[in-house]
Design a protein around this motif. Structure first.
Motif, PDB file in Angstrom:
ATOM      1  N   LEU A  58       0.984 -22.166 -20.503  1.00  0.00           N
ATOM      2  CA  LEU A  58       1.974 -22.255 -19.438  1.00  0.00           C
ATOM      3  C   LEU A  58       3.228 -21.462 -19.795  1.00  0.00           C
ATOM      4  O   LEU A  58       3.742 -20.678 -18.975  1.00  0.00           O
ATOM      5  CB  LEU A  58       2.327 -23.720 -19.192  1.00  0.00           C
ATOM      6  N   SER A 103       0.366 -20.175 -13.957  1.00  0.00           N
ATOM      7  CA  SER A 103       1.229 -21.303 -14.311  1.00  0.00           C
ATOM      8  C   SER A 103       0.944 -22.506 -13.424  1.00  0.00           C
ATOM      9  O   SER A 103       0.968 -23.655 -13.887  1.00  0.00           O
ATOM     10  CB  SER A 103       2.705 -20.907 -14.214  1.00  0.00           C
ATOM     11  N   LEU A 107      -0.312 -26.159 -14.795  1.00  0.00           N
ATOM     12  CA  LEU A 107       0.341 -27.411 -14.418  1.00  0.00           C
ATOM     13  C   LEU A 107      -0.692 -28.442 -13.973  1.00  0.00           C
ATOM     14  O   LEU A 107      -0.607 -29.623 -14.319  1.00  0.00           O
ATOM     15  CB  LEU A 107       1.343 -27.164 -13.296  1.00  0.00           C
ATOM     16  N   ILE A 225       8.372 -33.979 -11.902  1.00  0.00           N
ATOM     17  CA  ILE A 225       7.521 -32.804 -12.033  1.00  0.00           C
ATOM     18  C   ILE A 225       6.863 -32.456 -10.704  1.00  0.00           C
ATOM     19  O   ILE A 225       6.808 -31.283 -10.307  1.00  0.00           O
ATOM     20  CB  ILE A 225       6.468 -33.033 -13.135  1.00  0.00           C
ATOM     21  N   PHE A 229       7.593 -29.103  -8.435  1.00  0.00           N
ATOM     22  CA  PHE A 229       6.554 -28.180  -7.959  1.00  0.00           C
ATOM     23  C   PHE A 229       6.709 -27.923  -6.469  1.00  0.00           C
ATOM     24  O   PHE A 229       6.625 -26.782  -5.998  1.00  0.00           O
ATOM     25  CB  PHE A 229       5.175 -28.770  -8.255  1.00  0.00           C
ATOM     26  N   ASN A 274      10.349 -21.651 -11.672  1.00  0.00           N
ATOM     27  CA  ASN A 274       9.433 -22.413 -12.532  1.00  0.00           C
ATOM     28  C   ASN A 274       9.519 -21.953 -13.977  1.00  0.00           C
ATOM     29  O   ASN A 274       9.307 -22.742 -14.899  1.00  0.00           O
ATOM     30  CB  ASN A 274       7.991 -22.307 -12.029  1.00  0.00           C
ATOM     31  N   ASP A 278      10.078 -25.188 -16.352  1.00  0.00           N
ATOM     32  CA  ASP A 278       8.936 -25.634 -17.160  1.00  0.00           C
ATOM     33  C   ASP A 278       9.343 -26.032 -18.577  1.00  0.00           C
ATOM     34  O   ASP A 278       8.937 -27.093 -19.065  1.00  0.00           O
ATOM     35  CB  ASP A 278       7.848 -24.558 -17.195  1.00  0.00           C
ATOM     36  N   TYR A 282       8.696 -29.920 -19.759  1.00  0.00           N
ATOM     37  CA  TYR A 282       7.536 -30.105 -20.625  1.00  0.00           C
ATOM     38  C   TYR A 282       7.849 -30.032 -22.110  1.00  0.00           C
ATOM     39  O   TYR A 282       7.039 -30.422 -22.924  1.00  0.00           O
ATOM     40  CB  TYR A 282       6.452 -29.074 -20.273  1.00  0.00           C
TER      41      TYR A 282
END
Length: 336
Positions: A58, A103, A107, A225, A229, A274, A278, A282
């Motif tokens: 990712l 990506s 996810l 999350i 998105f 993103n 990210d 994460y």
């Protein structure tokens, strides 16, 4: 119909997209590099498991996408004129689109892996391995590249006006390809993320060994999350879906293109967010990765605990020196 006949105001997106790309690049590049550094040391220490493979892929896709942003800024400042030739435009265009959808797929893999680890911790052990994760990673890159190649190949570069990744109006074949990306690149992942979040939430509510605070914390991360998105990818795909479906049905494509041009372009630029968010969701919310960064980079400080004693969402196995992970708790519930 030629691009010239649409007479679009191509300069109206220059300021907005330049600001968006500049901010994302200046903040996203160091955060992704720091995240990769922390994950590298986490992997050396034996932590992470299959989640480490997915998150590394990712971040790699995010980093490659980030590296294309300076060229897009120069393209915008040059009044939508690509001076580097067709081959460079095709390469940068493929890199940008492949990494956007790669990506998205990673996810989904992270969400599915977390769902298996929390809901089916014992029966899923055989499929939740580093080897399986590596195979899935290769499959995602291969399928995403072939899919984007099939749709972008005839539509990347306009040699007459030196437009890169832009067509006004688009061809029917490209419009159908973009409608497919809305279904496979947004609606399907949205369904997967929503389903896994709901399934995990139900399992957590039934777990008697977790406190209300722990439940709210894990569910909160899942919700953030999923909302992230939808907010980042939703506007581009929804506006794009409206644009390309309408172009297939309308007899006046240029009027539609003029009315939606600026909105679509700004939504297109927001998809790069993103690459900035990210690492935040994460990595920096994961105590294990933060500890590895603090050990390898003393200037970041040591021993700071922000309340996440284990990376419940991002990793399936926390450090053994920390408190018992959610996976172990669910295993004890099932066994006991």
């Amino acid at each position: 119909m030629s691009n010239d006949s649409c007479n679009l105001p191509l300069d109206t997106d220059t300021f907005g997209l330049t600001c968006i790309y500049g901010l994302i690049f200046s903040l996203g590049l160091p955060s992704n590099l720091l995240s990769l550094w922390g994950l590298y040391h986490l992997g050396r220490s034996g932590g992470g498991g299959c989640q480490l493979v997915y998150i590394l892929n990712l971040l790699l896709s995010d980093l490659l996408q980030l590296l294309t942003l300076p060229l897009w800024i120069l393209y915008l400042q040059g009044a939508h004129s690509w001076p580097y030739g067709q081959l460079t435009c095709e390469l940068v265009g493929y890199v940008f689109y492949v990494n956007v959808y790669a990506s998205v797929m990673f996810l989904c893999l992270i969400a599915l892996d977390r769902c298996l680890a929390i809901v089916y911790p014992l029966s899923s052990r055989r499929v939740r391995t580093v080897r399986v994760a590596a195979v899935c990673g290769v499959a995602v890159w291969t399928l995403t590249f072939l899919f984007c190649l099939s749709g972008l190949l005839p539509s990347v570069f306009d040699s007459d006006r030196l437009l890169c990744l832009e067509q006004y109006p688009v061809s029917p074949g490209y419009a159908r390809f973009k409608i497919t990306t809305v279904a496979l690149g947004f609606l399907l992942p949205c369904t997967i993320l929503g389903y896994t979040s709901a399934h995990i939430g139900v399992t957590l509510r039934r777990s008697p060994s977790l406190s209300d605070h722990e439940r709210r914390k894990i569910v909160g991360i899942l919700v953030v999350i999923t909302v992230n998105f939808i907010v980042v990818f939703g506007p581009y795909h929804l506006v794009g879906g409206y644009r390309f479906v309408s172009l297939l049905l309308t007899d006046e494509p240029c009027g539609l293109e003029r009315s939606i041009f600026l909105t679509y372009r700004l939504c297109y630029g927001l998809t790069s967010l993103n690459t900035l968010l990210d690492p935040l969701f994460y990595i920096f919310l994961c105590a294990d990765a933060r500890l590895e960064l603090q050990r390898s980079l003393p200037c970041l400080g040591r021993g700071q605990n922000t309340g996440l004693s284990n990376c419940h969402y991002s990793y399936g196995r926390g450090q053994q020196k920390q408190t018992k992970s959610l996976k172990d708790q669910v295993e004890n519930i099932e066994e006991g």
